[in-house]
Design a protein around this motif. Structure first.
Motif, PDB file in Angstrom:
ATOM      1  N   ARG A 283      -1.901  12.230   8.332  1.00  0.00           N
ATOM      2  CA  ARG A 283      -2.146  11.545   7.069  1.00  0.00           C
ATOM      3  C   ARG A 283      -3.064  10.333   7.195  1.00  0.00           C
ATOM      4  N   ASP A 284      -2.815   9.479   8.170  1.00  0.00           N
ATOM      5  CA  ASP A 284      -3.516   8.198   8.170  1.00  0.00           C
ATOM      6  C   ASP A 284      -3.250   7.541   9.518  1.00  0.00           C
TER       7      ASP A 284
ATOM      8  N   ARG B  54       0.998   6.345  -7.144  1.00  0.00           N
ATOM      9  CA  ARG B  54      -0.068   7.296  -7.420  1.00  0.00           C
ATOM     10  C   ARG B  54       0.487   8.715  -7.574  1.00  0.00           C
ATOM     11  N   LYS B  55       1.444   9.051  -6.671  1.00  0.00           N
ATOM     12  CA  LYS B  55       1.996  10.408  -6.706  1.00  0.00           C
ATOM     13  C   LYS B  55       2.960  10.632  -7.862  1.00  0.00           C
TER      14      LYS B  55
ATOM     15  N   THR C 238       9.030  -2.562  -2.610  1.00  0.00           N
ATOM     16  CA  THR C 238       8.397  -1.236  -2.589  1.00  0.00           C
ATOM     17  C   THR C 238       9.051  -0.341  -1.541  1.00  0.00           C
TER      18      THR C 238
ATOM     19  N   MET D   4       2.132   1.704  -3.458  1.00  0.00           N
ATOM     20  CA  MET D   4       1.094   2.165  -4.388  1.00  0.00           C
ATOM     21  C   MET D   4       0.811   3.658  -4.215  1.00  0.00           C
ATOM     22  N   GLU D   5       1.000   4.143  -2.987  1.00  0.00           N
ATOM     23  CA  GLU D   5       0.825   5.575  -2.760  1.00  0.00           C
ATOM     24  C   GLU D   5       1.903   6.353  -3.521  1.00  0.00           C
ATOM     25  N   HIS D   6       3.125   5.790  -3.523  1.00  0.00           N
ATOM     26  CA  HIS D   6       4.225   6.399  -4.276  1.00  0.00           C
ATOM     27  C   HIS D   6       3.914   6.352  -5.772  1.00  0.00           C
TER      28      HIS D   6
ATOM     29  N   ASP E 236       2.614   4.453   9.310  1.00  0.00           N
ATOM     30  CA  ASP E 236       3.319   5.378   8.434  1.00  0.00           C
ATOM     31  C   ASP E 236       4.774   4.902   8.347  1.00  0.00           C
TER      32      ASP E 236
ATOM     33  N   GLU F 289       0.832  -1.212   0.000  1.00  0.00           N
ATOM     34  CA  GLU F 289       0.000   0.000   0.000  1.00  0.00           C
ATOM     35  C   GLU F 289       0.864   1.258   0.000  1.00  0.00           C
ATOM     36  N   ALA F 290       1.958   1.213   0.790  1.00  0.00           N
ATOM     37  CA  ALA F 290       2.849   2.383   0.822  1.00  0.00           C
ATOM     38  C   ALA F 290       3.485   2.590  -0.548  1.00  0.00           C
TER      39      ALA F 290
END
Lengths: 380, 145
Positions: free
Chosen positions: A243-244, A149-150, A283, A145-147, A249, A142-143
């Motif tokens: 953030r979450d 996305r950005k 990742t 995939m956030e990268h 994190d 997930e971490a």
């Protein structure tokens, strides 16, 4: 305050040792490190022992029962995947505080095969079981995939991390695996948690590593020829962020630790010749290039594409093979990283030697969270 | 002397460091690691001598004669094992009374056992997929009284 030096350090070859126990493995690494430093257990004033899975079982004392019960103080410590580095750091602190001149830090773990993580605590919002998202592969996927996305990071870029680290470990006889894994093989391996395939997950192995730390006075007395100076030792926990609050994190505590470590060492990321960082999943390695300041935010994908982090590149990362291929025995990992960087600074890394290495950085992160960074420097 | 049908026991994991102790019974020998530099008998086995920290250690057979230092009589079936009640004892070996091992006393009634009783080793052989092991037990020596 005295500078602190690593006088001796070593690790056992990582693997699976069902006919040995945690104390056996820790004792082996401890004896190797003592021999490397040219000292005996009788010279050691205190022991810090990092182990996670048997944290209640006095592993440090059991190691001394095998290598010499000299009656010294023993501290057993557990701090998730930062366990070994925390043991090393507390040993460092004792010399910084002027209490001791020569101490030993051991990190050791015996692991089963299979999945780490899972249900977790009973309070708060349950993740695993309800959503199926609390396992380690899922958290780090997930971490990643956030990268993606950005910055548009691709599956292939994440996979290249694993290709690189497996390649590095073909030159490391102490790694679990010495096996090339071409890109197609990594991408076509069994999918665990997208985008991490099985070859993009760290290997659960048994392992142990140890280091002998000395004050400046003691190091000069015993000889500085192969000594490594500890320029910075930093430990952080994760601060509150907006953030979450549900998923861990994995970035902020590393960023905070890196900032402090560069300040303490008086160097910047551009001065670092090699890095052993916490590639628990492919990742994660991509995220940490940026977290450690090895490149600007958003450039990590380019770094792996252009080979900047491969042996021979601008700043080689995980020359040992990393957690992905050397293996990840939780409590041993932090000190094994320190062994790897020290070996390069001493010019003794053989085929995988980073030529002319003078400054190296080690990084581990334990979810929960704890991040430890050490900056090490060649002395002579 | 071997019993024809040994009771269930959870067997030790034999490795290079303890093999002499668990398999010495094949030759009828009770073996301990011994330091070649200071002569200390080492049990359980360690990679260096706990007394002088020397590393030159080798297994050596002893006489098998020992003395009971302490014992208890177990009356409860905590797990499958010998027939109840049975004696769990700590014995000191003749060569060095600081070397003690935990064992069972066989070959007499539990009520006959006493602290200071002279005993001798007897091995109980167990078949195991990874290789047989010989568990050292002790029985009264001479007339045992």
């Amino acid at each position: 305050m005295s500078d602190v030096y690593i006088l001796g350090t070593d690790m056992i070859k990582f693997g699976r040792f069902p006919d040995k126990n945690v104390a056996d493995l820790g004792a082996e690494a401890a004896l190797l490190a003592l021999d490397d430093a040219g000292v005996s257990i009788q010279d050691i004033e205190a022991l810090w022992c990092g182990n996670l899975m048997e944290a209640g079982a006095m592993v440090g004392q059991r190691i001394l029962q095998q290598i010499g019960q000299t009656g010294i103080p023993v501290v057993n410590c557990a701090n998730a995947c930062a366990t070994g580095a925390t043991a090393f750091r507390d040993a460092w602190l004792s010399i910084k505080a002027g209490v001791y001149d020569l101490v030993l830090a051991v990190g050791v773990e015996q692991m089963g095969k299979g999945l780490l993580g899972g249900p977790g605590g009973r309070s708060g919002i349950p993740k695993e079981g309800l959503l199926g998202s609390g396992t380690m592969p899922a958290v780090f996927a997930e971490a990643g995939m956030e990268h993606a996305r950005k910055y548009g990071t691709t599956f292939a870029q994440f996979a290249k991390v694993s290709v690189k680290n497996h390649h590095h470990s073909t030159m490391n006889p102490k790694a679990m695996y010495q096996l090339e894994t071409p890109l197609e093989m990594v991408m076509n391996a069994e999918m665990i948690s997208y985008p991490n395939t099985k070859l993009m997950c760290s290997v659960n192995v048994d392992g142990a590593a140890a280091a002998v730390l000395a004050s400046e006075k003691k190091a000069k007395e015993l000889g500085l020829k192969r000594a490594v100076r500890v320029r910075a030792s930093v430990l952080t926990s994760d601060p509150f962020t907006e953030r979450d609050l549900v998923m861990p994190d994995v970035n902020t505590c590393t960023r905070n630790a890196a900032k402090k470590a560069y300040e303490m060492a008086g160097v910047g990321p551009e001065d670092v010749n090699l890095v052993e960082l916490h590639d628990c999943f492919a990742t994660a390695e991509i995220l940490h290039y940026e977290n450690l300041g090895l490149c600007k935010d958003g450039e990590a994908g380019r770094m792996i594409d252009e080979g900047e982090v491969a042996l021979g590149g601008r700043v080689p990362v995980n020359c040992s093979g990393g957690l992905l291929s050397k293996g990840h025995p939780l409590g041993a990992t932090g000190i094994a990283n320190i062994y790897e960087v020290s070996t390069h600074l001493r010019g003794e890394a053989g085929k995988r030697q980073v030529e002319g290495a003078r400054i190296g950085l080690t990084h581990v992160i334990g979810l929960g969270s704890a991040c430890a960074i050490h900056v090490l420097e060649k002395v002579s | 002397m071997e019993q024809p049908q040994p009771p269930f026991r959870i067997l030790p994991r034999v490795n290079e460091r303890n093999r002499h102790f668990w398999t010495g019974g094949e030759r009828g020998e009770l073996c301990f690691l011994r330091c070649r530099s200071c002569g200390t008998y080492i049990h359980p086995p360690t990679p260096i001598c706990p007394s002088d920290h020397a590393k030159d250690l080798a297994p050596e057979a002893v006489s098998g004669r020992a003395t009971i230092a302490s014992f208890t009589i177990n009356h409860q079936p905590w797990m499958p094992g010998p027939e109840l009640p049975y004696v769990v004892a700590i014995v000191e070996i003749e060569e060095d009374p600081t070397v003690r091992l935990t064992t069972n006393i066989v070959g007499c009634k539990p009520s006959e056992v006493y602290v200071g009783m002279p005993v001798e080793v007897v091995f109980e052989r167990h078949g195991d997929a990874e290789g047989d092991v010989w568990i050292p037990l002790f029985r009264p020596r001479g007339n045992g009284k």
